[in-house]
Design a protein around this motif. Structure first.
Motif, short mmCIF file in Angstrom:
data_model
loop_
_atom_site.label_atom_id
_atom_site.label_comp_id
_atom_site.label_asym_id
_atom_site.label_seq_id
_atom_site.Cartn_x
_atom_site.Cartn_y
_atom_site.Cartn_z
N ASN A 252 -30.21 20.96 30.81
CA ASN A 252 -30.54 19.58 30.47
C ASN A 252 -31.40 18.95 31.57
O ASN A 252 -32.41 18.30 31.28
N ALA A 253 -31.02 19.14 32.81
CA ALA A 253 -31.78 18.58 33.92
C ALA A 253 -33.16 19.21 34.00
O ALA A 253 -34.15 18.52 34.26
N ASN A 254 -33.24 20.51 33.75
CA ASN A 254 -34.54 21.18 33.76
C ASN A 254 -35.42 20.67 32.63
O ASN A 254 -36.63 20.49 32.80
N LEU A 255 -34.83 20.42 31.47
CA LEU A 255 -35.58 19.89 30.33
C LEU A 255 -36.19 18.54 30.67
O LEU A 255 -37.33 18.24 30.29
N ILE A 256 -35.47 17.73 31.41
CA ILE A 256 -36.00 16.42 31.80
C ILE A 256 -37.20 16.58 32.71
O ILE A 256 -38.22 15.90 32.54
N TYR A 257 -37.14 17.51 33.67
CA TYR A 257 -38.31 17.76 34.52
C TYR A 257 -39.50 18.22 33.67
O TYR A 257 -40.64 17.80 33.89
N ILE A 258 -39.25 19.07 32.70
CA ILE A 258 -40.32 19.55 31.82
C ILE A 258 -40.90 18.39 31.02
O ILE A 258 -42.13 18.27 30.88
N LEU A 259 -40.05 17.53 30.49
CA LEU A 259 -40.54 16.36 29.75
C LEU A 259 -41.41 15.48 30.64
O LEU A 259 -42.42 14.93 30.19
N TYR A 260 -41.03 15.33 31.89
CA TYR A 260 -41.83 14.54 32.82
C TYR A 260 -43.21 15.16 33.02
O TYR A 260 -44.21 14.46 33.06
N LEU A 261 -43.26 16.48 33.16
CA LEU A 261 -44.55 17.14 33.36
C LEU A 261 -45.41 17.09 32.10
O LEU A 261 -46.62 16.90 32.18
N VAL B 54 -49.76 14.67 29.89
CA VAL B 54 -50.68 14.80 28.76
C VAL B 54 -50.26 13.91 27.59
O VAL B 54 -51.09 13.24 26.98
N VAL B 55 -48.97 13.89 27.28
CA VAL B 55 -48.47 13.21 26.08
C VAL B 55 -48.05 11.77 26.36
O VAL B 55 -48.21 10.90 25.52
N GLY B 56 -47.50 11.50 27.52
CA GLY B 56 -47.12 10.15 27.91
C GLY B 56 -45.71 9.75 27.56
O GLY B 56 -44.90 9.46 28.43
N ILE B 57 -45.38 9.71 26.30
CA ILE B 57 -44.10 9.18 25.84
C ILE B 57 -42.91 10.04 26.24
O ILE B 57 -41.79 9.55 26.32
N THR B 58 -43.15 11.31 26.54
CA THR B 58 -42.03 12.20 26.85
C THR B 58 -41.31 11.81 28.14
O THR B 58 -40.13 12.12 28.30
N SER B 59 -41.99 11.10 29.02
CA SER B 59 -41.32 10.66 30.25
C SER B 59 -40.24 9.63 29.93
O SER B 59 -39.19 9.60 30.57
N ILE B 60 -40.48 8.80 28.93
CA ILE B 60 -39.48 7.81 28.53
C ILE B 60 -38.27 8.51 27.92
O ILE B 60 -37.12 8.14 28.18
N VAL B 61 -38.53 9.54 27.13
CA VAL B 61 -37.43 10.33 26.56
C VAL B 61 -36.62 10.96 27.69
O VAL B 61 -35.39 10.93 27.68
N GLY B 62 -37.31 11.52 28.68
CA GLY B 62 -36.63 12.12 29.83
C GLY B 62 -35.82 11.09 30.61
O GLY B 62 -34.70 11.37 31.05
N LEU B 63 -36.37 9.90 30.78
CA LEU B 63 -35.65 8.85 31.50
C LEU B 63 -34.36 8.47 30.77
O LEU B 63 -33.30 8.35 31.40
N VAL B 64 -34.45 8.30 29.46
CA VAL B 64 -33.26 7.97 28.67
C VAL B 64 -32.22 9.09 28.80
O VAL B 64 -31.02 8.83 28.99
N MET B 65 -32.67 10.33 28.72
CA MET B 65 -31.75 11.46 28.85
C MET B 65 -31.08 11.46 30.22
O MET B 65 -29.87 11.73 30.34
N ALA B 66 -31.85 11.15 31.29
CA ALA B 66 -31.29 11.14 32.64
C ALA B 66 -30.24 10.03 32.78
O ALA B 66 -29.18 10.24 33.37
N TYR B 67 -30.55 8.85 32.23
CA TYR B 67 -29.57 7.76 32.30
C TYR B 67 -28.31 8.09 31.51
O TYR B 67 -27.20 7.77 31.95
N LEU B 68 -28.47 8.70 30.35
CA LEU B 68 -27.30 9.05 29.53
C LEU B 68 -26.44 10.13 30.20
O LEU B 68 -25.22 10.14 30.06
N ALA B 69 -27.08 11.06 30.90
CA ALA B 69 -26.36 12.16 31.53
C ALA B 69 -25.76 11.78 32.87
O ALA B 69 -24.82 12.42 33.34
N LYS B 70 -26.30 10.74 33.49
CA LYS B 70 -25.81 10.32 34.80
C LYS B 70 -24.33 9.95 34.71
O LYS B 70 -23.91 9.25 33.81
#
Length: 119
Positions: free
Chosen positions: A16-25, A29-45
């Motif tokens: 899950n944590a690795n997926l968030i790093y991938i979404l950030y990278l 190019v895509v932009g919106i995936t960082s917001i998805v990653g941020l939400v995932m990080a907050y939910l998993a914290k």
């Protein structure tokens, strides 16, 4: 019977944590995936062990500091193109922080100083 090829999104796993790093990278190019990653990080914290907590904190810091660096860069564009240079520096910072986080995660180590404003 479970499929061993499934991608795990359980916040208690490194996947899950690795997926968030991938979404950030991918967000470069895509932009919106960082917001998805941020939400995932907050939910998993708060749901993982100390190692995962360290990485989730790092990911949250990467998002907010990267956003701040980007906004400052846009504001500085009219000043002799200074914003372009600071934008490139912010992009390099963002990539380096994500890659260092992924490397530490794959080695089973915490990120050194996840709250740092530098590399």
């Amino acid at each position: 019977m479970t499929d061993s090829n499934q991608i795990s999104v359980d916040p208690n796993t490194r996947g899950n944590a690795n997926l968030i790093y991938i979404l950030y990278l991918v967000a470069i190019v895509v932009g919106i995936t960082s917001i998805v990653g941020l939400v995932m990080a907050y939910l998993a914290k708060g749901q993982g062990d100390a190692l995962l907590e360290n990485h989730y904190n790092n990911q949250i810091n990467i998002f907010w500091k990267g956003l701040l660096y980007s906004v400052v860069s846009v504001i500085l564009i009219p000043i002799l193109g200074l914003g372009i240079l600071t934008g490139l520096a912010a992009l390099v910072w963002y990539i380096v922080r994500c890659v260092k986080g992924m490397q530490a995660l794959s080695a089973g180590q915490p990120v050194e100083n996840p709250g740092s404003w530098l590399f």
